[in-house]
Write a protein that holds these residues in place. Structure first.
Motif, short mmCIF file in Angstrom:
data_model
loop_
_atom_site.label_atom_id
_atom_site.label_comp_id
_atom_site.label_asym_id
_atom_site.label_seq_id
_atom_site.Cartn_x
_atom_site.Cartn_y
_atom_site.Cartn_z
N ILE A 72 -9.28 47.58 1.65
CA ILE A 72 -9.02 49.00 1.88
C ILE A 72 -8.99 48.35 3.19
N ALA A 73 -7.27 48.48 3.93
CA ALA A 73 -7.32 48.27 5.07
C ALA A 73 -7.48 49.91 6.03
N ASN A 74 -7.35 49.85 7.10
CA ASN A 74 -6.97 51.09 7.62
C ASN A 74 -5.88 50.72 8.95
N PRO B 113 -13.47 53.32 10.44
CA PRO B 113 -13.27 52.13 10.46
C PRO B 113 -11.94 50.96 9.67
N TYR B 114 -12.20 49.75 10.60
CA TYR B 114 -11.27 48.64 10.00
C TYR B 114 -11.10 48.02 8.33
N GLU C 99 0.55 44.03 10.49
CA GLU C 99 0.05 46.29 10.40
C GLU C 99 -0.59 45.77 8.78
N LEU C 100 -1.78 46.00 8.76
CA LEU C 100 -2.43 45.86 7.34
C LEU C 100 -3.03 47.48 7.19
N SER C 101 -2.59 47.67 5.97
CA SER C 101 -2.96 49.28 5.64
C SER C 101 -3.08 49.09 3.49
N ALA D 174 1.88 42.85 -0.67
CA ALA D 174 2.92 42.10 -0.15
C ALA D 174 2.59 41.61 1.57
N GLN D 175 1.43 41.83 1.79
CA GLN D 175 1.35 42.72 3.52
C GLN D 175 0.59 41.01 3.68
N ILE D 176 -0.30 40.40 2.48
CA ILE D 176 -0.98 38.62 2.71
C ILE D 176 0.42 38.20 2.63
N LYS D 177 0.62 37.37 3.92
CA LYS D 177 1.98 36.51 3.28
C LYS D 177 1.37 35.62 2.81
#
Length: 378
Positions: free
Chosen positions: A52-54, A30-31, A114-116, A83-86
């Motif tokens: 949660i991102a996979n 799942p995304y 990439e998101l995780s 920090a992944q979300i700018k």
């Protein structure tokens, strides 16, 4: 034969790869998934709805989400991003219910970042008047697309449930005793939660005293001492009560009166018997000694009672005076029996000897008189 074996091996390998591919496509990664950071909360607690991102082959470059919640239980506080979300890529509208957010990645890069892991959290607080029981938060994601603006077949709808505990009882501010009982003696006046000063009388041999005490509404009790001062003095003992919320303190004061040591007094009857059997001069001396001893005892008892009474406050009532008399315990010995005279060593009383001597002298005189008349004269 070898040719048939090779063909069979090729067909078998092809079938295995096909089965593996079908199985993998049947259960794709799942995304996104949602979760709560805690499953049980109480009034005033904070709870987070985590996104949660996979990691997938085709990274999501944009999506829409909505969070609906039970407004009777929760109030929205803020969002927290990783920090992944700018900065500038996430927009949230929290004025309504549900809360709506939109994410569009930074298009200045050639590919979507990439998101995780936990990339976004919605923070809620449990209201003070929230009813106990289960409360739900719904999480939804749609319109997911990749960096090439192609819509991905991704749609997430989850219902998250948290258990709200019953409201916590506020600790009491009551600071009073429910009971107070000494292991020796009786309190004056009898115990009452609204009476804060007491008196207690004990004998001279009692050098320490303990109490059984309990506080109301979860409070605590501390008694400052057990040992008593020397005989004939008073000792203040303080019982301090602290309320359950630790904000209020109350003191109960017990003034302990410790009695004087009793004065030993011997029985006066043997002294009387001894004085009556002694000669007159010795008996008089012995009686004087006995009277002096009795006067000394009375004087010491009078001083003792006066000293003990002086330690009692002026407002002491009849009960206090009775307690003082009981503590002093003035000994009293009386004997109204008949007197007995004993003759020691079979001695004859003096007056009887005098009578015999007088009679003997009279008889001698009479005989001399008759003798002188009868005797012839020359």
């Amino acid at each position: 034969m070898k040719r048939h074996t090779c063909c069979f091996t090729f067909v078998f390998a092809f079938l295995c790869l096909t089965v593996i591919k079908v199985s993998a496509s049947a259960d794709p990664v799942p995304y996104f998934t949602y979760s709560l950071d805690k499953s049980s909360v109480s009034a005033g607690d904070f709870i987070k709805v985590q996104l949660i991102a996979n990691q997938t082959a085709d990274t999501a470059a944009g999506f829409r989400m909505a969070i609906d919640y039970d407004a009777a239980v929760f109030s929205f506080v803020r969002t927290e991003t990783s920090a992944q979300i700018k900065s500038g890529t996430m927009y949230t509208n929290s004025t309504g219910n549900p809360i709506r957010s939109v994410y569009v990645c930074n298009v200045d890069h050639p590919t979507a970042p990439e998101l995780s892991g936990n990339i976004l959290s919605f923070v809620f607080q449990v209201k003070n008047n929230a009813p106990a029981g289960k409360a739900n938060i719904g999480a939804h994601i749609n319109d997911v697309c990749n960096y090439n603006a192609m819509r991905l077949d991704v749609s997430v709808n989850q219902t998250l449930t948290a258990v709200v505990n019953p409201p916590k009882e506020e600790p009491s501010d009551e600071a009073s005793l429910a009971s107070l009982q000494p292991y020796q003696g009786e309190l004056i006046p009898p115990f009452s939660p609204d009476v804060y000063k007491y008196k207690l009388y004990v004998d001279s041999h009692v050098d320490s005293i303990e109490f059984s005490a309990a506080a109301r509404d979860g409070g605590t009790v501390r008694i400052n001492r057990k040992s008593l001062y020397k005989v004939g003095t008073t000792t203040p003992i303080i019982a301090t009560v602290t309320s359950a919320d630790k904000k209020v303190k109350t003191e109960y004061v017990i003034t302990v009166f410790r009695g004087e040591k009793p004065v030993p007094v011997s029985n006066e009857e043997p002294d009387r018997l001894e004085s009556e059997t002694l000669p007159k001069g010795k008996a008089s001396s012995q009686n004087q000694k006995t009277r002096k001893k009795e006067n000394s005892v009375k004087t010491r008892q009078t001083k003792q009672a006066g000293k003990y009474a002086a330690a009692v406050p002026a407002e002491a009532g009849q009960e206090d005076q009775q307690a003082i008399q009981a503590a002093v315990q003035q000994p009293s010995y009386t004997n109204h029996s008949d007197r007995n005279i004993y003759v020691i060593g079979n001695q004859i009383p003096t007056f009887f000897i005098g009578m015999l001597t007088t009679v003997l002298c009279l008889m001698v005189g009479i005989l001399l008189t008759f003798y002188l008349r009868i005797a012839p004269r020359k």
